[in-house]
Structure formats: C-alpha cells, structure tokens
Design a protein around this motif. Structure first.
Motif, PDB file in Angstrom:
ATOM      1  N   GLU A 127      -3.369 -20.767 -10.992  1.00 52.86           N
ATOM      2  CA  GLU A 127      -3.312 -22.154 -11.198  1.00 52.86           C
ATOM      3  C   GLU A 127      -4.273 -22.857 -11.549  1.00 52.86           C
ATOM      4  O   GLU A 127      -5.506 -22.438 -11.103  1.00 52.86           O
ATOM      5  N   ASP A 172      -5.394 -30.924  -6.211  1.00 51.50           N
ATOM      6  CA  ASP A 172      -4.030 -31.351  -6.899  1.00 51.50           C
ATOM      7  C   ASP A 172      -3.516 -29.897  -7.550  1.00 51.50           C
ATOM      8  O   ASP A 172      -4.108 -29.331  -8.160  1.00 51.50           O
ATOM      9  N   ILE A 173      -2.141 -29.819  -7.318  1.00 47.97           N
ATOM     10  CA  ILE A 173      -1.717 -28.920  -8.173  1.00 47.97           C
ATOM     11  C   ILE A 173      -1.420 -29.098  -9.516  1.00 47.97           C
ATOM     12  O   ILE A 173      -0.949 -30.121  -9.803  1.00 47.97           O
ATOM     13  N   ARG A 174      -1.749 -28.210 -10.355  1.00 47.00           N
ATOM     14  CA  ARG A 174      -1.912 -28.415 -11.822  1.00 47.00           C
ATOM     15  C   ARG A 174      -0.885 -27.344 -12.403  1.00 47.00           C
ATOM     16  O   ARG A 174      -0.598 -26.297 -11.725  1.00 47.00           O
ATOM     17  N   CYS A 175      -0.611 -27.278 -13.629  1.00 48.04           N
ATOM     18  CA  CYS A 175       0.347 -26.293 -14.274  1.00 48.04           C
ATOM     19  C   CYS A 175      -0.413 -25.168 -14.396  1.00 48.04           C
ATOM     20  O   CYS A 175      -1.494 -24.910 -14.294  1.00 48.04           O
ATOM     21  N   ASP A 182      -4.324 -31.503 -18.308  1.00 46.86           N
ATOM     22  CA  ASP A 182      -2.844 -30.798 -17.551  1.00 46.86           C
ATOM     23  C   ASP A 182      -1.537 -30.938 -18.342  1.00 46.86           C
ATOM     24  O   ASP A 182      -1.157 -32.045 -18.625  1.00 46.86           O
ATOM     25  N   CYS A 222       1.180 -30.651 -17.159  1.00 47.48           N
ATOM     26  CA  CYS A 222       2.307 -31.136 -16.528  1.00 47.48           C
ATOM     27  C   CYS A 222       2.284 -32.745 -16.477  1.00 47.48           C
ATOM     28  O   CYS A 222       3.302 -33.442 -16.296  1.00 47.48           O
ATOM     29  N   CYS A 269       7.052 -30.631 -14.244  1.00 49.42           N
ATOM     30  CA  CYS A 269       6.422 -29.429 -13.408  1.00 49.42           C
ATOM     31  C   CYS A 269       7.042 -29.650 -12.047  1.00 49.42           C
ATOM     32  O   CYS A 269       7.384 -30.708 -11.612  1.00 49.42           O
ATOM     33  N   ASN A 293       6.625 -30.092  -8.143  1.00 49.18           N
ATOM     34  CA  ASN A 293       5.356 -30.839  -7.530  1.00 49.18           C
ATOM     35  C   ASN A 293       4.621 -29.972  -6.700  1.00 49.18           C
ATOM     36  O   ASN A 293       3.519 -30.450  -6.312  1.00 49.18           O
ATOM     37  N   GLY A 342       3.568 -26.161  -9.521  1.00 42.27           N
ATOM     38  CA  GLY A 342       2.923 -26.522 -10.755  1.00 42.27           C
ATOM     39  C   GLY A 342       3.736 -25.721 -11.839  1.00 42.27           C
ATOM     40  O   GLY A 342       3.321 -25.917 -12.996  1.00 42.27           O
TER      41      GLY A 342
END
Length: 829
Positions: A2, A8-11, A41, A43, A50, A52, A55
């Motif tokens: 990731e 923060d969650i990213r793709c 990103d 997403c 994506c 949430n 990701g």
C-alpha cells in the motif's frame, strides 16, 4: 504494498500499475486520462473508485457521455490485476469492432458489467458464465455485430438481476427461454431486436417469478401472446412486446396482472376487442375495482376492434392511452373522461371514434400529447382545446373540420413542439411563428392557408406546407438557414410561390428532403444546393426554372431527383455516375436537355426510375443498361424514401406513361414515405433517339414500365423483350420499327397498357390471351400488320413476306419452311 502518506489509505501499487497499463490501450480525444499520473493517488483518478478501508480498486467507470468524448482502443488483460474489481462500466466507447475478450469472465468479483453501445463484435465468450456473483450485465446496442451460439453459459450467473442483450444476434438459440428460466433472481430482462423467431407458448414451471421488467420488442415471433406471462403477472411492472408480429386476441387474463404499470403491444397483428377486465378478478367481479395500477397502455397499429367506452371507466388512472391505427369504435364524451385527471397522452388516431367534448366543459385532464387524426371531433375547430395550456404535440389532421383556425390556438401552449392539422378544410393566415422557440415540426399540408409564408424559429426540423395557397417569395427561409440550423424536411410544394430560389443553402447540411415542386419559382438552381451533403430527395418539378444544372457532386446521399417540367437545358452531366451512386429516381421529364445519354448513366446500379422524356436528347440508347442491377433483379431496395405525392395511406397517380393513358401504381405507403422496391420504370419518350432497341433491355426482368415512344428508332423489336414478364406498360409507338412482333410477347401477362402504333411492323400479330385484350388502336399505323384485332386478315404468303427483316440465320430457317410448303418462289413486297 500500500502507498501510505500521512496515515491515509491510498491505492495499491500493483493495481495502480495495472491501471496505467490498461490506459495504454486507449486514445482519449478529450483527455479522459489527464488525471491518471503515476505521481498521484489512483483512487483520485477520474473514473476510479477504491475501498475506503483497504485502498483496493473496486470500481472503474469510464463510460462516455457523447461521441466526442468516447475512448478508442482495446481492453488490456491487465484488468485481471484488479482482483477486487466489482463494478466495470465501459459503455458508449469505441472498441473498434473487437471481440469481447474472454478474460473478462475471470474477473471473479464483478457484480456490474456494462459494455453497451461500445462497438464490440463477434461471438460472446462462454467464460462470462464464470462470474457467479454478477448481478448486472448489459451488452446492448452493439449494432447486430454481437452474437451467441447458445445461452447455456447463463446458468452460471445465479445472482443475475438485470440482463440486457438487446441487439445481440440470438437467432441460433432455440432454447433461449429455458436458459432465461434458470435465472431465479432476475428482475429486469431486455432482449430487444435479438432476431428471435420462436416464443414458446408455455413453460412447465416458471422460475423467474421476481421479474418486474420484460422487453422483448422488435423480434419476429409471429405467434400468440404466451400463457406463461400470466404466471409472473403478480410481479411484472413493465411489459413491452411491440413489433413482434403477434397474432390472435389479447387474452382477458392480461387484465388481471394487477402490478402492471406499462403495457406496450404497439405494431403487431392483434385482433379482437380491447380487454375490459383491468384489475378485476372475473369471479369476484367489482370487489377489486380500482386495484389496477396501469398507467401506460399502448395498443396502436394493430387490428383491434370493438367498443372503446365499454371498459374505459376501469382505466381512469391512465397517464398514457394510445390505441391509434386500429378499428376501434365508439362515442367518447366528457362523461367518459371526467375521472381521467392523470391523463397526459391521448392518441385515438385512425379509428372509428367520435370525441364529443362540449365547448362549455373544461376537461379534467391536461394533455401533453393530443392525437385525434381521422377522428370525428365536430365540424369546426374544437373549442375545448383552448383549455389545454401545456401540450407539446397535437395531431388533428383528417378530422373534416372547417373554418378559420382561431388566433388563440397559436398562443394556446408555449410548450408546443409538433403541430399537424393537414387534410382538413381549414383556412386563414399563419402568424409569425419565429418566437415559438419550442416548435420543431409543423404540418399544415393540403388545406387552404393563404398569404405569405410565415417566419419560423431557428430550431425547426420539419415543415410541411404542401397543397395550400401560400404566395410570394420563399426568401424568408434564409432566416433559419444559419450555421447551426437543424432543418431536415422542407416541403412547400403545390402552392403559388414565386420569385427566384434563394442562394442560402450553404449551411443546410441537415436537410434530407427539399421539395419546392409545383409552384411558380423562376431563375436558375442556385449553386448552394450543392452543399446539401445529406440530401436524399430534391424535388423542383413543375416550376419555371431555367439554365444548366449546378454541380451536385457533394450530394452523395441523393436518392431522388425530380427536376421535371421546367426549362432547364444543357447536357446530362457525367458527374452523376461518379458521385450520385445512390440515385434511385432520376426524373428530367419535359425540359430542354440535349446531347446524348451519357454512358456513365449506366453505372447507376440502384436506379429504379429513369425518366428523360420530352427533351431534345439524341443518339443511341446505351447497350450498357443491363447494369441497372435493381431493374435486373440482382440488387433489391428495402427502405423507404420520401413520397411528396402521398397523403397518408392513399394510392396516388404518378404520371403519364403515354399521351393517352394514365396509370396508377400500387405502393405500400406510410404517411409521407413510399416503399419503392416495386417502382421500376424507364421513360425515354419524345426525344430524338435513333438506332435500335438494344437486346440488353431483356435483362431488366423486374422492369414494369417501358416507354420509348416518339423517337426515331429503327430495326426490329428484340426478342428479349419477351423476357420482361413483369411489364405493366409497354409503349414503343411512333418510331420506325420494322419486321414482326416477337411471338413471345403473347406471354406478357401483366400488360395493362400496350402501344405499338405508327411503326413499320409487318406480319401476323401473335395470338395470346393478354394481347387479345387490346383493341386495334394499339397497332394502328402499321399497314403490313394483320390478324386480330385488326380487320385485315392474314394470308399464307403474308406470314412470310417480312423475310427481308431477318438476319441470315433466320432467313435460312424461314426458307426451309417455305420450301417444305412449296412456297419458295414467293417474294416479299
């Protein structure tokens, strides 16, 4: 791994790489992928969705909103590197006639797949049946280029709720209904125009009992309405069986489908009365009155009969009532309609219905569409229409109303888009309509409107003003011929219009039909007519036009060109062959054209009507006429073209085949179009043509009308004419033809007009039932002809005295017969 930035969650990096590889297979005219950069990103990329929490890419929506925005290219198997993808929409793009890739069937988490209107072709892969969780599948709108060998693969789609295969060729799937019946979760099924030919009448057990939407329109079932429909009647909301050649009566059981909101049976061959038990259980009677949820009822273009008012009260919740073009009868008053407050579309056209609405009563409904063509609505303009303030379409044509159209009508609705009041006895002047910005279609043809032409708004698409008394110039139309105009159909024929044709057609690229025939227009044909690149019909006949033809090289779609009865001159241009390859009717009758018939004209393989009569054309008839492939039966024409002479479904006079005979041809007509697949005519009469009739004429076996009278043709009538078995009219009169009439012409059983008068024909008139139906006027002026119906009897020697007309081979054959009969010393005079 990731990509994490600030928690923060990213793709997922691998999924971002897969998307970039996927993007590489496309060209985007509007920079659809401008946000797809490796630094950002994924997403947040356009069209990418994506999860949430994780990701992972779960949705890809790249559908296009219009043709200027669509993607071009092909699908990359890199999509398989998006293992959590559940939503894929690639509709309205251009995949350049590629096949639907098999790898899509291995996107195991897909729940939504939309490939509609995306230019796919070929056989659908059975692998699609692997996507067991798929709930939505739309493959519609790919233009009959997609097909399936069977639908067995559907059995794997156990979760499917929506299936749309409209336009996919299913003609090889005999068990299509059995395959559908396995889809127990199905809610919506659309198989529009799938070339289905079999509609089973029953099923042993119906499994898709949750179905709410069923659309099987535009197929060719040619059967009765099936009984299994009523097993899903407790859930069905929308049912469309239009254009299916359905037969028989509409079952009364259809009235018990109490959940049904919309029923469309348009354009079938259904007979009998309209069902009357809507929302009623026949055993419980009136207990269930009003339980019907029906809002839209479309039965138009069938053969239904019976009384309308009998069951009308049960339909008071209707929003749409369309029963046009049947044989339904009845007298409908305001009492019948007093509870129809929800009604917005009322089309009773072309039935045997009388609509009596009192002028002092205000109807409960506020209509959007008013269709009363051919109904009885009174003798004067219906005053109750004044209460309808928001209608967008009205058709009161052929209602036999008389008088002046009241001024309030033109101001009655600001929303009005379409007006048809043709074929009545209405009179008056048409006001300035330039401020009626919603108006797009106006049909006032065949009335008695007079005065100058009105001004129109710039968004007009269709204007029919034929058969009136409008006078003055037509230059006002230049006001709407602006750069972005959408005018497609303009018919001002059969009026008293005068003055020159304005030269303002440069921006008329939307024009399909331009008809100024039968007026008093003068001057030359302007050059800007040549800019009408989509024009299919050009009719300027019966005016006072002069000069040479302008170049129409750019009018490559032109199918009908009628310039007859003017004073045009010059040679017939050779560019017709090079550019107007779609020409089917070419009519220059009664002008001053000279020169010869150009050989290039033979390249018009689709020609169905060629009329060059009453000109000054000389030279020979080209032998290459056998290249008229439609007349030869090699090619066929199946589409409709504009018919300026048609007034709805009547049959109409075409024009003179000979000076003394008028023929009426039978056409299949609908409104203002004519199916011309049976129109096959050659008329070269009253010119200065010389030489012989070419033998190649016999290859035109579908020819119906042949007129080459009034020329200087010599030689014999070719025996090949006997092959023209579909001839309805043959006129070879007033030439210098010699020798005998071919005996095979006695077998032309379709002949209704036959004229060989005033030639140099000789010998015996062939005996035959068809030829014996014509009187002596068909042969007058041929002093050496004998036999019935002429008074001159044939002697033995007169049967052979035309030997000098024959070629060497035929002379030897005749001499042999004469020798055998002892007549070898007889000579012709």
């Amino acid at each position: 791994m990731e990509l994490v930035l600030g928690g923060d969650i990213r793709c997922i990096e691998s999924e971002q790489a897969a998307l970039l590889k996927f993007e590489g297979g496309f060209i985007s005219p509007s920079n659809h992928f401008v946000s797809w950069t490796a630094e950002d990103d994924c997403c947040k990329w356009r069209g990418v969705g994506c999860d949430n929490l994780t990701g992972h890419v779960i949705s890809l929506d790249l559908h296009s909103s219009n043709t200027y925005d669509n993607l071009h290219g092909e699908l990359s198997p890199s999509l398989l590197d998006l293992p959590y993808l559940s939503y894929l929409d690639l509709s309205l793009n251009d995949f350049r006639q590629n096949c639907v890739p098999e790898f899509l069937g291995y996107l195991s988490n897909l729940e939504y797949l939309n490939l509609s209107h995306a230019s796919f072709r070929g056989t659908l892969p059975d692998s699609l049946g692997n996507i067991s969780g798929l709930q939505y599948l739309d493959l519609s709108g790919n233009g009959f280029f997609l097909r399936v060998n069977n639908l067995d693969w559907l059995s794997g789609l156990t979760s499917l709720k929506v299936l749309d295969l409209s336009g996919v060729d299913l003609s090889n799937t005999n068990n299509w209904l059995d395959a559908i019946n396995r889809l127990t979760s199905l809610v919506e099924l659309k198989l529009v125009a799938c070339q289905l030919h079999k509609l089973p009448s029953s099923l042993s057990h119906v499994n898709f009992t949750s179905l709410k939407v069923l659309d099987l329109s535009y197929n060719s079932f040619n059967s009765e309405i099936p009984q299994w429909l009523f097993d899903i009647g407790h859930s069905l909301v929308y049912l469309n069986l239009s254009r299916n050649q359905l037969q028989g009566a509409i079952p009364n059981a259809i009235g018990k489908m109490i959940t049904l909101i919309s029923l469309d049976l348009f354009h079938n061959n259904l007979t009998g009365p309209i069902p009357t038990m809507w929302g009623l259980d026949q055993e419980e009677g009136d207990k269930n009155l009003g339980h019907s949820s029906l809002r839209e009822l479309r039965f138009s273009c069938n053969r239904l009969n019976g009384s309308l008012e009998k069951g009308l009260a049960q339909l008071s919740d209707l929003v749409v009532l369309d029963i046009a073009s049947n044989s339904v009868e009845g007298v409908i008053t305001e009492v019948h309609l007093q509870n129809f407050s929800k009604l917005r579309v009322l089309d009773l056209s072309s039935n045997h219905i009388t609509l009596n609405v009192s002028s002092n009563r205000i109807p409960a409904f506020k209509l959007d569409v008013i269709g009363l063509r051919s109904c009885k609505v009174g003798v004067t303009f219906p005053k109750w229409l004044r209460t309808q303030k928001n209608f967008s379409s009205i058709d009161i044509s052929r209602t036999n109303i008389s008088g002046i159209v009241p001024d309030w009508f033109w101001d009655s609705s600001l929303e009005i888009k379409k007006v048809s009041m043709s074929n009545n006895n209405l009179t008056g002047k048409v006001p300035d309509l330039s401020e009626r910005h919603a108006l797009s279609t106006l049909d006032l043809s065949y009335k008695a409107f007079r005065g100058p032409l009105p001004h129109f708004p710039s968004n007009m698409r269709t204007i029919y003003l034929a058969g009136n008394l409008f006078s003055g110039p037509i230059s006002s139309f230049c006001d709407i011929m602006t750069e972005n105009n959408v005018l497609s159909y303009l018919d001002l024929s059969q009026n008293n219009l005068s003055g020159p044709l304005p030269n303002c057609w440069t921006h008329g690229r939307s024009l399909i039909v331009l008809n100024f025939g039968t007026n008093r227009l003068s001057g030359t044909i302007p050059d800007s007519i040549g800019h009408l690149t989509h024009l299919r019909t050009l009719i300027l006949e019966d005016n006072i036009l002069h000069g040479e033809l302008p170049s129409l090289r750019k009018c490559t779609d032109l199918a009908v060109m009628d310039l007859s009865r003017n004073s045009l001159f010059g040679d017939i241009p050779s560019w017709i062959r090079e550019n107007l390859i779609n020409l089917m009717l070419f009519i220059l009758r009664k002008n001053q054209f000279g020169g010869s018939i150009p050989l290039q004209l033979c390249q018009l393989q689709l020609i169905l009507g060629l009329d060059l009569s009453m000109n000054n054309i000389s030279g020979k008839i080209p032998r290459c006429i056998d290249n008229f492939l439609t007349m030869a039966g090699v090619e066929d024409v199946h589409f409709y073209i504009y018919n300026p002479y048609a007034r709805h479904n009547e049959k109409h006079l075409v024009h003179l085949i000979s000076e003394k005979s008028k023929l009426i041809q039978s056409y299949i007509e609908s409104e203002r179009v004519r199916l011309i697949s049976h129109y096959r005519e050659i008329d070269l009469s009253q010119n200065q043509l010389s030489g012989v009739i070419p033998e190649e004429i016999g290859s035109l076996i579908k020819l119906k009308f042949l007129n080459i009278s009034g020329n200087h043709l010599t030689g014999t009538m070719p025996n090949t004419i006997s092959a023209l078995r579909e001839l309805v009219a043959l006129d070879l009169s007033r030439n210098q033809l010699s020798c005998s009439i071919p005996t095979g012409m006695a077998d032309l059983y379709s002949l209704a007009v036959f004229d060989l008068s005033y030639n140099n024909l000789s010998g015996k008139i062939p005996a035959g039932k068809q030829l014996e139906t014509f009187d002596s006027s068909s042969y007058i002026g041929n002093s050496n002809l004998c036999g019935f119906p002429l008074e001159k009897k044939c002697l033995r020697r007169e049967s052979y005295e035309y030997q000098n007309c024959l070629d060497g081979k035929e002379k030897k054959k005749v001499l042999k017969v004469k020798t055998e009969m002892g007549l070898e010393n007889l000579h012709s005079t």
